[in-house]
Design a protein around this motif. Sequence first.
Motif, PDB file in Angstrom:
ATOM      1  N   GLU A 121       0.807  -1.228   0.000  1.00 26.25           N
ATOM      2  CA  GLU A 121       0.000   0.000   0.000  1.00 26.25           C
ATOM      3  C   GLU A 121       0.832   1.266   0.000  1.00 26.25           C
ATOM      4  N   ASP A 122       1.836   1.301   0.883  1.00 30.38           N
ATOM      5  CA  ASP A 122       2.612   2.528   1.027  1.00 30.38           C
ATOM      6  C   ASP A 122       3.622   2.704  -0.103  1.00 30.38           C
TER       7      ASP A 122
ATOM      8  N   GLN B  34       2.690   1.922  -3.459  1.00 26.73           N
ATOM      9  CA  GLN B  34       1.980   2.002  -4.728  1.00 26.73           C
ATOM     10  C   GLN B  34       2.104   3.378  -5.357  1.00 26.73           C
ATOM     11  N   PHE B  35       1.923   4.414  -4.546  1.00 24.20           N
ATOM     12  CA  PHE B  35       1.993   5.766  -5.075  1.00 24.20           C
ATOM     13  C   PHE B  35       3.395   6.073  -5.578  1.00 24.20           C
TER      14      PHE B  35
ATOM     15  N   LEU C 230       4.030   4.417  -8.877  1.00 25.20           N
ATOM     16  CA  LEU C 230       3.309   5.163  -9.908  1.00 25.20           C
ATOM     17  C   LEU C 230       4.077   6.405 -10.331  1.00 25.20           C
ATOM     18  N   GLU C 231       4.510   7.190  -9.326  1.00 27.85           N
ATOM     19  CA  GLU C 231       5.180   8.458  -9.636  1.00 27.85           C
ATOM     20  C   GLU C 231       6.516   8.210 -10.317  1.00 27.85           C
TER      21      GLU C 231
ATOM     22  N   VAL D 171     -11.854  -1.867  -8.094  1.00 32.61           N
ATOM     23  CA  VAL D 171     -10.494  -2.375  -8.244  1.00 32.61           C
ATOM     24  C   VAL D 171      -9.646  -1.630  -7.225  1.00 32.61           C
ATOM     25  N   ARG D 172      -8.710  -2.342  -6.569  1.00 33.23           N
ATOM     26  CA  ARG D 172      -7.891  -1.642  -5.589  1.00 33.23           C
ATOM     27  C   ARG D 172      -6.402  -1.886  -5.825  1.00 33.23           C
ATOM     28  N   ASP D 173      -5.590  -1.293  -4.978  1.00 36.20           N
ATOM     29  CA  ASP D 173      -4.125  -1.435  -4.997  1.00 36.20           C
ATOM     30  C   ASP D 173      -3.487  -0.931  -6.292  1.00 36.20           C
TER      31      ASP D 173
ATOM     32  N   ALA E 171      -5.401  -0.001  -9.423  1.00 35.84           N
ATOM     33  CA  ALA E 171      -6.236   1.195  -9.201  1.00 35.84           C
ATOM     34  C   ALA E 171      -5.379   2.458  -9.223  1.00 35.84           C
ATOM     35  N   ALA E 172      -4.213   2.371  -8.595  1.00 35.11           N
ATOM     36  CA  ALA E 172      -3.342   3.535  -8.557  1.00 35.11           C
ATOM     37  C   ALA E 172      -2.987   3.959  -9.988  1.00 35.11           C
TER      38      ALA E 172
END
Lengths: 264, 211
Positions: B136-137, B139-140, B143-144, B205-207, B210-211
């Motif tokens: 979770e921590d 994923q962002f 993405l970036e 959709v998650r995780d 989704a991100a």
Amino acid sequence: MFVPCDRGGSSAAPDFKGFTLLMPAVSVGNVGQLAIDLVISTLDMTKVGYFYTDCLVPMVGNNPYATAEENSTELSINAEVYSLPSRKLVVLQIRSPFIKNKYRPFCETLLSWVKSSKCARVVLLSSSHAYQRDDEQLLGTPLRYLLTPDLEKAVGGHMKELKWKEMEKVAAYPGISDTDKVLHIPGGGITKLLFTESCSEGIQMAVLLKFCSEGDNIPDAFILVNYLNEWLQLIKSEVNPSSQWKIPSSWRLLFGNGLPPALF
Amino acid sequence: MATFFGEVVVAPSRAGLDEEEEAREETPEDREIRREIEKKREVEVLWNWQSGGCAEEPLVCSRFIVAIGRNAAAFLSSFILDSVCWEVVGVVKLWNEWCRTSSTTNVLPTDSFCLFYRLISDPTVLLCQCSCYVAEDQQFQWLEKVFGSMQKKGLQVTILSTCPVADYKTQESTLTLVSPFLKALKTKEFQEQVCCPLLEQPNIVRDLPAA
């Protein structure tokens, strides 16, 4: 943090000066979030943007407030902003839980956005564990409110007219008399943090919360949203107010799928 | 929740963490520990430009296909990837409680890895196989860092992922559903024909997908 939606060529950020920001805390039973769903769905609010944040678990789905085939394919994510300019109301909906260690950064960024967009006040819908109530709280209404000092001056009198009950403070060290009384909102998620930060930053914030437990929290959501309505008068409440709220289509199948016929 | 008689447990709440843990002020020691853990959990994206292209400039990309999870990654391995048409151009190095990936590009199908491939005949087509679990921590950050290296104008992104049928919410029972089946989510900017029905409410959709 706030990213406005691209609506018909106009990419200017919407103006929230003087608006009331209504938002949920991710708290026990998700009551605040369910209540916000009812507000957005009933008032048919328009999405005006979202929060681009690393503080919430990512999620995406199709429009949870869809009423027909045509409007059911707009994507929806974990933190979105809706507005109703005619009522000077802007609503933030938070759909997923906070990531560990991200409560404080989120609160700080949120409050700085509140200040920069010049919202007049913030109303936070929340809940707290029912099993943590003391003997006195077990009797009477399960609804409570809190006001920051700045908002107390403006609407404190009105709360007294409505005969609302303020959230009690508890002893910092239970069982020991003569200790300081502190605010304690178990199961309230970011409620206490957001409230104490707002007090120190001079932001006008009201917290409306209900004592509840995990389970079917739809009735709790209706009670909380009717409580909110006593003050903000979002819908007419002369007739039975519960029947006036529109349940969003995404509330289907909250407790699982249909049963396999082979079971019987 | 099944527990043995007499065990007193705090019922987990959908609200997530108890706020008391978060509200406690951090001691300098706590802060140091937290920083060390954050450093350990940092996501590193390592690009390996063999045939031209500078590591500093944003990558020009027209299509980006991301396969998340072992099933989707296996799909790409079986039907799309080969060593003739595709070359490895990048790797993600990360650690979390569930897996660790390394910077090696020579991986077995059973390893946890996250690799980027480029189509040799059209270097603007990129592919990512991510069979490792991105927490979770992270994923962002993933993405970036991945999209941060790309020029996003005119970019079409396709995300492939799988979910258990048991998680699919529908009026009928999932026992009688014909599976596997495809569902899609698309942004309004995606104008092409979608090859399968759209995902109905209230499914989400998650995780990382989704991100």
